[in-house]
Motif scaffolding. Structure first.
Motif, PDB file in Angstrom:
ATOM      1  N   GLY A   1      -5.783   0.262  -3.612  1.00 53.16           N
ATOM      2  CA  GLY A   1      -5.745   1.459  -4.440  1.00 53.16           C
ATOM      3  C   GLY A   1      -5.103   1.277  -5.802  1.00 53.16           C
ATOM      4  O   GLY A   1      -4.648   2.249  -6.407  1.00 53.16           O
ATOM      5  N   PHE A   2      -5.079   0.041  -6.305  1.00 52.10           N
ATOM      6  CA  PHE A   2      -4.563  -0.153  -7.659  1.00 52.10           C
ATOM      7  C   PHE A   2      -5.411   0.661  -8.625  1.00 52.10           C
ATOM      8  O   PHE A   2      -6.619   0.839  -8.428  1.00 52.10           O
ATOM      9  CB  PHE A   2      -4.580  -1.641  -8.044  1.00 52.10           C
ATOM     10  N   ASP A   3      -4.789   1.143  -9.679  1.00 54.95           N
ATOM     11  CA  ASP A   3      -5.478   1.968 -10.670  1.00 54.95           C
ATOM     12  C   ASP A   3      -6.166   1.138 -11.741  1.00 54.95           C
ATOM     13  O   ASP A   3      -7.001   1.649 -12.479  1.00 54.95           O
ATOM     14  CB  ASP A   3      -4.471   2.910 -11.342  1.00 54.95           C
TER      15      ASP A   3
ATOM     16  N   ILE B   1       2.234   8.198 -11.021  1.00 53.07           N
ATOM     17  CA  ILE B   1       2.435   6.913 -11.699  1.00 53.07           C
ATOM     18  C   ILE B   1       1.252   6.015 -11.369  1.00 53.07           C
ATOM     19  O   ILE B   1       0.912   5.818 -10.208  1.00 53.07           O
ATOM     20  CB  ILE B   1       3.752   6.242 -11.252  1.00 53.07           C
ATOM     21  N   MET B   2       0.629   5.486 -12.410  1.00 56.12           N
ATOM     22  CA  MET B   2      -0.474   4.547 -12.217  1.00 56.12           C
ATOM     23  C   MET B   2       0.095   3.142 -12.069  1.00 56.12           C
ATOM     24  O   MET B   2       1.123   2.821 -12.656  1.00 56.12           O
ATOM     25  CB  MET B   2      -1.423   4.593 -13.409  1.00 56.12           C
ATOM     26  N   VAL B   3      -0.606   2.310 -11.312  1.00 55.94           N
ATOM     27  CA  VAL B   3      -0.148   0.951 -11.074  1.00 55.94           C
ATOM     28  C   VAL B   3      -1.292  -0.020 -11.364  1.00 55.94           C
ATOM     29  O   VAL B   3      -2.380   0.115 -10.813  1.00 55.94           O
ATOM     30  CB  VAL B   3       0.343   0.757  -9.623  1.00 55.94           C
TER      31      VAL B   3
ATOM     32  N   LYS C   1       0.830  -1.206   0.000  1.00 56.20           N
ATOM     33  CA  LYS C   1       0.000   0.000   0.000  1.00 56.20           C
ATOM     34  C   LYS C   1       0.867   1.261   0.000  1.00 56.20           C
ATOM     35  O   LYS C   1       0.553   2.241  -0.679  1.00 56.20           O
ATOM     36  CB  LYS C   1      -0.943  -0.016   1.203  1.00 56.20           C
ATOM     37  N   GLN C   2       1.957   1.228   0.743  1.00 59.87           N
ATOM     38  CA  GLN C   2       2.884   2.359   0.774  1.00 59.87           C
ATOM     39  C   GLN C   2       3.536   2.570  -0.598  1.00 59.87           C
ATOM     40  O   GLN C   2       3.696   3.697  -1.057  1.00 59.87           O
ATOM     41  CB  GLN C   2       3.960   2.133   1.840  1.00 59.87           C
ATOM     42  N   LEU C   3       3.892   1.468  -1.275  1.00 59.66           N
ATOM     43  CA  LEU C   3       4.449   1.554  -2.620  1.00 59.66           C
ATOM     44  C   LEU C   3       3.456   2.223  -3.572  1.00 59.66           C
ATOM     45  O   LEU C   3       3.823   3.097  -4.362  1.00 59.66           O
ATOM     46  CB  LEU C   3       4.815   0.160  -3.135  1.00 59.66           C
ATOM     47  N   LEU C   4       2.201   1.830  -3.486  1.00 57.65           N
ATOM     48  CA  LEU C   4       1.169   2.433  -4.339  1.00 57.65           C
ATOM     49  C   LEU C   4       0.997   3.921  -4.037  1.00 57.65           C
ATOM     50  O   LEU C   4       0.877   4.741  -4.964  1.00 57.65           O
ATOM     51  CB  LEU C   4      -0.152   1.689  -4.183  1.00 57.65           C
ATOM     52  N   ARG C   5       0.999   4.298  -2.761  1.00 62.13           N
ATOM     53  CA  ARG C   5       0.874   5.720  -2.410  1.00 62.13           C
ATOM     54  C   ARG C   5       2.062   6.511  -2.954  1.00 62.13           C
ATOM     55  O   ARG C   5       1.896   7.614  -3.470  1.00 62.13           O
ATOM     56  CB  ARG C   5       0.758   5.885  -0.896  1.00 62.13           C
ATOM     57  N   ALA C   6       3.263   5.938  -2.865  1.00 61.19           N
ATOM     58  CA  ALA C   6       4.453   6.619  -3.391  1.00 61.19           C
ATOM     59  C   ALA C   6       4.372   6.775  -4.907  1.00 61.19           C
ATOM     60  O   ALA C   6       4.720   7.827  -5.456  1.00 61.19           O
ATOM     61  CB  ALA C   6       5.712   5.845  -2.989  1.00 61.19           C
ATOM     62  N   ALA C   7       3.914   5.746  -5.590  1.00 58.47           N
ATOM     63  CA  ALA C   7       3.762   5.822  -7.043  1.00 58.47           C
ATOM     64  C   ALA C   7       2.740   6.895  -7.403  1.00 58.47           C
ATOM     65  O   ALA C   7       2.965   7.716  -8.305  1.00 58.47           O
ATOM     66  CB  ALA C   7       3.336   4.465  -7.609  1.00 58.47           C
ATOM     67  N   HIS C   8       1.630   6.922  -6.694  1.00 59.40           N
ATOM     68  CA  HIS C   8       0.592   7.914  -6.977  1.00 59.40           C
ATOM     69  C   HIS C   8       1.091   9.329  -6.711  1.00 59.40           C
ATOM     70  O   HIS C   8       0.722  10.264  -7.439  1.00 59.40           O
ATOM     71  CB  HIS C   8      -0.663   7.616  -6.160  1.00 59.40           C
TER      72      HIS C   8
ATOM     73  N   ALA D   1     -11.242  -8.884  -6.998  1.00 60.41           N
ATOM     74  CA  ALA D   1     -10.900  -7.719  -7.830  1.00 60.41           C
ATOM     75  C   ALA D   1     -11.225  -6.425  -7.088  1.00 60.41           C
ATOM     76  O   ALA D   1     -10.424  -5.475  -7.088  1.00 60.41           O
ATOM     77  CB  ALA D   1     -11.655  -7.790  -9.158  1.00 60.41           C
ATOM     78  N   MET D   2     -12.376  -6.385  -6.451  1.00 59.48           N
ATOM     79  CA  MET D   2     -12.778  -5.187  -5.714  1.00 59.48           C
ATOM     80  C   MET D   2     -11.807  -4.886  -4.570  1.00 59.48           C
ATOM     81  O   MET D   2     -11.487  -3.726  -4.321  1.00 59.48           O
ATOM     82  CB  MET D   2     -14.203  -5.358  -5.176  1.00 59.48           C
ATOM     83  N   MET D   3     -11.335  -5.937  -3.901  1.00 62.22           N
ATOM     84  CA  MET D   3     -10.404  -5.738  -2.796  1.00 62.22           C
ATOM     85  C   MET D   3      -9.128  -5.048  -3.268  1.00 62.22           C
ATOM     86  O   MET D   3      -8.655  -4.099  -2.647  1.00 62.22           O
ATOM     87  CB  MET D   3     -10.050  -7.085  -2.151  1.00 62.22           C
ATOM     88  N   TRP D   4      -8.565  -5.509  -4.390  1.00 60.73           N
ATOM     89  CA  TRP D   4      -7.315  -4.919  -4.884  1.00 60.73           C
ATOM     90  C   TRP D   4      -7.517  -3.455  -5.264  1.00 60.73           C
ATOM     91  O   TRP D   4      -6.650  -2.613  -5.014  1.00 60.73           O
ATOM     92  CB  TRP D   4      -6.774  -5.706  -6.072  1.00 60.73           C
TER      93      TRP D   4
END
Length: 176
Positions: A92-94, A28-30, A17-24, A84-87
């Motif tokens: 916060g996957f894009d 950067i979309m993930v 989750k931290q990686l996704l926040r940093a990308a955002h 799918a909804m969980m991810w």
């Protein structure tokens, strides 16, 4: 089968989750690559304790198909859609890239892929979520808008060039 677990290479769920926040934060979309079409056969024991998760009505290159039809298929569909909804919701996957959807055998009136896309579009109506298919059948109708509604899927992962080049360079034809 650990569909609800992040790969250990990403660390704990909080680390991912931290990686996704940093990308955002860097705009950067993930996307997450999800595999709902097969679970093995190596090191997969789901067949042993959840036989109804699969069906012998259809076969894939990985063995019996995932059961998306009939009474038993209702649970499987709900399980995969909630995954799918969980991810998308909890991590916060894009977007999601759905692996080899041509192996999702479903003769239901409302195909699983349509149900999944409509659920995602309804749940995240105010958010741009990208859905991509890897589909050897290249079913363009899944990419079209219908009756003014948003399209079900945004993109088609085209492996055709890669596969042709792989065969040309290696001579290997199995799976290509």
């Amino acid at each position: 089968m650990l569909l609800n677990a992040a790969n250990a290479r990403y660390g704990r769920p909080e680390d991912l989750k931290q990686l996704l926040r940093a990308a955002h934060a860097l705009d950067i979309m993930v996307y997450l690559d999800v595999v709902y079409n097969h679970f093995g056969p190596q090191l997969n024991y789901l067949h042993s304790y959840a036989e109804r998760f699969f069906t012998s009505r259809h076969a894939t290159g990985w063995g019996p198909a995932v059961n998306l039809e009939g009474q038993d298929g209702v649970f499987v569909r709900e399980f995969l859609i909630e995954n799918a909804m969980m991810w998308l919701r909890d991590y916060g996957f894009d977007g999601l890239r759905l692996d080899a959807v041509h192996a999702l055998k479903d003769n239901s009136d409302r195909h699983f892929l349509v149900e999944l896309a409509e659920t995602v579009r309804n749940e995240f109506a105010g958010r741009r979520v990208h859905l991509m298919l890897e589909n050897e059948a290249n079913q363009a109708h899944l990419l079209r808008r219908s009756q003014g509604l948003a399209r079900h899927y945004d993109a088609q992962w085209a492996d055709d060039f890669h596969n042709a080049l792989h065969v040309l360079l290696t001579g290997e034809r199995e799976g290509y």
